[in-house]
Design an enzyme around this catalytic site. Sequence first.
Site, mmCIF file in Angstrom:
data_model
loop_
_atom_site.group_PDB
_atom_site.id
_atom_site.type_symbol
_atom_site.label_atom_id
_atom_site.label_comp_id
_atom_site.label_asym_id
_atom_site.label_seq_id
_atom_site.Cartn_x
_atom_site.Cartn_y
_atom_site.Cartn_z
ATOM 1 N N SER A 264 -10.553 75.615 155.689
ATOM 2 C CA SER A 264 -11.319 74.936 154.635
ATOM 3 C C SER A 264 -12.802 74.875 154.984
ATOM 4 C CB SER A 264 -10.760 73.534 154.393
ATOM 5 O OG SER A 264 -10.924 72.722 155.541
ATOM 6 N N GLY B 86 -6.532 77.760 161.969
ATOM 7 C CA GLY B 86 -6.147 76.380 161.739
ATOM 8 C C GLY B 86 -6.443 75.986 160.301
ATOM 9 N N CYS B 87 -5.792 74.927 159.858
ATOM 10 C CA CYS B 87 -5.960 74.509 158.456
ATOM 11 C C CYS B 87 -7.358 73.958 158.201
ATOM 12 C CB CYS B 87 -4.878 73.514 158.070
ATOM 13 S SG CYS B 87 -4.677 72.125 159.206
ATOM 14 N N TYR B 88 -7.844 73.101 159.082
ATOM 15 C CA TYR B 88 -9.211 72.590 158.894
ATOM 16 C C TYR B 88 -10.236 73.725 158.962
ATOM 17 C CZ TYR B 88 -7.787 67.643 159.426
ATOM 18 O OH TYR B 88 -7.236 66.395 159.273
#
Lengths: 349, 349, 349, 349
Positions: free
Chosen positions: B150, B145-147
């Site tokens: 990061s 996932g993108c979160y």
Amino acid sequence: MSFSVAVSGATGYAGGEVLRLLAGHPEARIGAVTAHSSAGTRLGVLAPHLHGLADRIVEETTVENLSGHDVVVLALPHGASGPVAAQLPAETLVIDAGADHRLTDPAAWERFYGTEHAGSWPYGLPELPGAREQLRGARRIAVPGCYPTSALLALVPGFAPGPGSDGGLLEPDDVVIVAASGTSGAGKSVKPHLLGAEVMGSMSPYGVGGGHRHTPEIEQGLSRAAGTAVQVSFTPTLAPMPRGILATATARLAAGVDADAIRDAWDAYYTDEPFVHLLPEGQWPTTGSVLGSNHAVLQLAVDEHAGRVVVCCAIDNLTKGTAGGAIQSMNLALGLPETMGLDLQGVAP
Amino acid sequence: MSFSVAVSGATGYAGGEVLRLLAGHPEARIGAVTAHSSAGTRLGVLAPHLHGLADRIVEETTVENLSGHDVVVLALPHGASGPVAAQLPAETLVIDAGADHRLTDPAAWERFYGTEHAGSWPYGLPELPGAREQLRGARRIAVPGCYPTSALLALVPGFAPGPGSDGGLLEPDDVVIVAASGTSGAGKSVKPHLLGAEVMGSMSPYGVGGGHRHTPEIEQGLSRAAGTAVQVSFTPTLAPMPRGILATATARLAAGVDADAIRDAWDAYYTDEPFVHLLPEGQWPTTGSVLGSNHAVLQLAVDEHAGRVVVCCAIDNLTKGTAGGAIQSMNLALGLPETMGLDLQGVAP
Amino acid sequence: MSFSVAVSGATGYAGGEVLRLLAGHPEARIGAVTAHSSAGTRLGVLAPHLHGLADRIVEETTVENLSGHDVVVLALPHGASGPVAAQLPAETLVIDAGADHRLTDPAAWERFYGTEHAGSWPYGLPELPGAREQLRGARRIAVPGCYPTSALLALVPGFAPGPGSDGGLLEPDDVVIVAASGTSGAGKSVKPHLLGAEVMGSMSPYGVGGGHRHTPEIEQGLSRAAGTAVQVSFTPTLAPMPRGILATATARLAAGVDADAIRDAWDAYYTDEPFVHLLPEGQWPTTGSVLGSNHAVLQLAVDEHAGRVVVCCAIDNLTKGTAGGAIQSMNLALGLPETMGLDLQGVAP
Amino acid sequence: MSFSVAVSGATGYAGGEVLRLLAGHPEARIGAVTAHSSAGTRLGVLAPHLHGLADRIVEETTVENLSGHDVVVLALPHGASGPVAAQLPAETLVIDAGADHRLTDPAAWERFYGTEHAGSWPYGLPELPGAREQLRGARRIAVPGCYPTSALLALVPGFAPGPGSDGGLLEPDDVVIVAASGTSGAGKSVKPHLLGAEVMGSMSPYGVGGGHRHTPEIEQGLSRAAGTAVQVSFTPTLAPMPRGILATATARLAAGVDADAIRDAWDAYYTDEPFVHLLPEGQWPTTGSVLGSNHAVLQLAVDEHAGRVVVCCAIDNLTKGTAGGAIQSMNLALGLPETMGLDLQGVAP
């Protein structure tokens, strides 16, 4: 009860917002409008949104020009308001929208600002415990910083005794706050990283690691409410919008505190506040919904897995976070209804 | 070594970004481009930024249309990729840009997604400990996932043993992450709160209190790196920008760990990574500087007063956070140089 | 003179702005607040910026619910207000913020809207020649479209006789208008191209080639002012901002007209207008400076080389362009001071 | 055929974009990277998006530092590139991304720029009639301005003879162009009106009335194509986005020209162009779809009522409008495939 107000630093963002609100205040007469480098210019050139004041000529910020008003608002860079305020009569209501008189601890002031401490004034956040009493009839008011306003409103019901709690719902030693601010919070001075082309479409942190000057102010407010030292990790970030602060604040629940106790405490704390609203469950705050208004909207959730409450608070950094808070406190100091001139809806979308 | 790739979900934001990157990949031949409701339409109408693919006709997402390619990328809503993947040959490299195969714990999957668990595939974040080895030669890859991308990049050097540390620099039970994402992270489905007029000039949180589906994925990644359970309080917020994630992650330092140890560990961990950069001290990440690129930029500061490290990480949610991570992992799986086709600078300002 | 107002279509952007302004109008009492699909919901959920009206329950838009008020504002999709208005008593002041009653020519209505013409009402742009007289005491008012408001304010002094001119300063057969609007102008209905991710950072035209429904309305207003047919090429564009219209309007100078005559005419035309301002030479309008206010700001320059005048006009599409214009006209119709409740500065930055 | 390139003005927006594109050019070796006030600084600090060049040290812009390269790109303020170029060897390919060598008429130069004319170089817009031939093998290239690029691409098929027309489809004496540009077009110099807080949510015109320096450049290009003097009314506006230009250009149809003739002419003119695309009817250009790419997208409509064609053209002002156009022309000058290094899709959303 009509009164006169002088506004210094009138061409900055904070000063402009003070003027916007005063222009709509039924009892305020706007007197001198002062600034420094732009003295002699029509206000319509410098602040073209203030249509009703377009023909005013900006005067130089001097004690002479500010004198003779019932109220003087100082919207000056930190370090500048102390000396001006010292020369204004004691009976004048002086409202410092800058930082000079916010911190009570001279050592904290000197560590974060590097200059001599100008002293401490009643703190213009009426929603804090005991603050209204201090503000009524006050003749000196320190307007809170924009981040502290959002952070304190988010968390104070967890630390302060209130109608729904004896206080102490949150552990004082593990508060984490991350806040996003619109770029007007950085003021009107031209710096490369504040250029539109840099800012739009981009988010960035700054002052990380405890270095931001609002950190001691947040700790001061929470500690005073809690009656014990509260320790905060605070990270501000710059968001691609002109106005608004969204503060996300989280702390560990004290032993035995559950989600119901938390919601009840916040609910009770703010139930009679005209400008602070715990939203119905399931509805989350947006900075867009408070734009241009003096309102703060909050929502919270208890994360049982992590043992933390997360509280999000949205304000307009220039309104509730600066100028609106100043007017609200001014009203209290002058014995006027607290909401006078602040009955503004948000401007959305 | 030329190879063919089919992309399903090609008209969504993730699928479109996969196509953008594949169009610049020197060895990729783009085969079937599939979607659902828009099958039969020119891609130029649906994704007008893909100038080089404008005349492609979108096909229906079927196993038939996807078959016969060396690589199949699934950019589908969660729950949809499991069944499709199950029908593709074992020798086809299947890359799931959706959520279906990220979580290893079926119970966590069911709790957060509410459907049956499709299984767990090698996790496409090569910078995690041991991940590169798993990805080399893999024929199934779950794109993070993108979160989580990061958040994991921000914190993993504090938990994982690495060249500069034995791991365990951070306490595992008190991690707080607040992240701001551009609105493309919410996908292309039309919901009122995602309208431009609602989004511009406004920030808002969502999924607060541990409810966001990326929370268990972040915990899974950190726990695996730490060799012990890591507990995370995660709050996502929506920022007024099309792309980008800024994650602010903070954790308590383990006993005896100081600022130098922290910086050394992060520095050593990422020193040879082509896409992850600890910036020089004093320079802070901006999402603007990674727009359209596969790079992640980090900065950190130790807040001695609060006993915490704060790490900020900026990525492009669609590139490193989705499609770029997918291509990077694909390169590893196919035995190609890891950076092939990803040598893109950020598009700034 | 207190009066009651019902607002239908209250959950749309136009209706919401009408409510925002009415909430600050000293004589208005807000009665029924109606909508369609959201009837039964708290307004605070649907329009969270209307803090003072958060507890109002939205009612169904029916003649029964709207009846019994002094004023009814219809903020409905075109085609919907005609039938409702027909059932309201003749003595009720009905203000149509939609398109149904703007055009006088049934043929033009049918060509652009494709339905039967509902009829023509007094046109709520008080700054047009003769409009104030028509609006005083009126019981039916058609609120102008947002683009026509900006375009007519930009150009009417060049066509209409006024204090500084006999009219006819501009050639009527070669008017070109290009206008940029914030996305709230497209309303709250969810369409893919209005998603935040699509809109931010992007500009696009639409309705090019004369197809936009505001074209006949602009021509109607200019032709009436000129006393001869004025022909307009109008191109609207969508700009990455929530609110605001910047209209750039240009026309050829009539023979013998020079720059001084132009400036004198505009200056004289607007000198006594409370809401329309020709800025001092050298200062250009910005939509930011009128955000949330009922003001329009203009600037012009004569391009001698091209033989044209270029006039730029900035308004807030929802305020002066819709709801503010409605309130201004309502005040006239009710015999109140024209500016009552509209003494709002812009919200900037 | 590898070649070396020096880039001066490398820390500005134009220079940064040149570097971004050169970093992806398969034959370019980036040599000296020069600037003025920031000489001695790591490029990673000044242009953090150029990840692949982060460790380069910016050198002083001197003839010595620029010498010894096959190609020198000058991205300097107007007036600055003339003197530098004069000292570079005749066999070096010098590409002036600034204004100094665009205008052929010294009088026009002096009127608009106020300095002595540096001379005129081959004009780097290969899509103009005869331009490719001039650019092949050239050793001096003037990169067009960003507005002229968009305006000329929009209108030139109506004036120039081409595969589908003998030219002369449009009247030359009544061209009106209104263009909206992202704020990077104003460069990186810090001016109050370019602050993010001022720019976001606001549109404004500037240089109205024919005063913008790109006006004579647009007229020069159209006049050359038409073989007769073309007269333009040009109004630039600043839009709240970092990049992109949307030009709306309109002209009267010549007698006997109809909508089919117009579409055929544009279609034929651009059918073989790799970077300029007339979109299918009904699809309108967006600046978002060309972000970061060298593409231009156009749409047109004939407004029979007004007797005009309206053509909208979207480009990225920094790519096709500056740096991409420079690389495209460089490729032609060096005998490389025209599209080399420019095979970039737009970065959307």
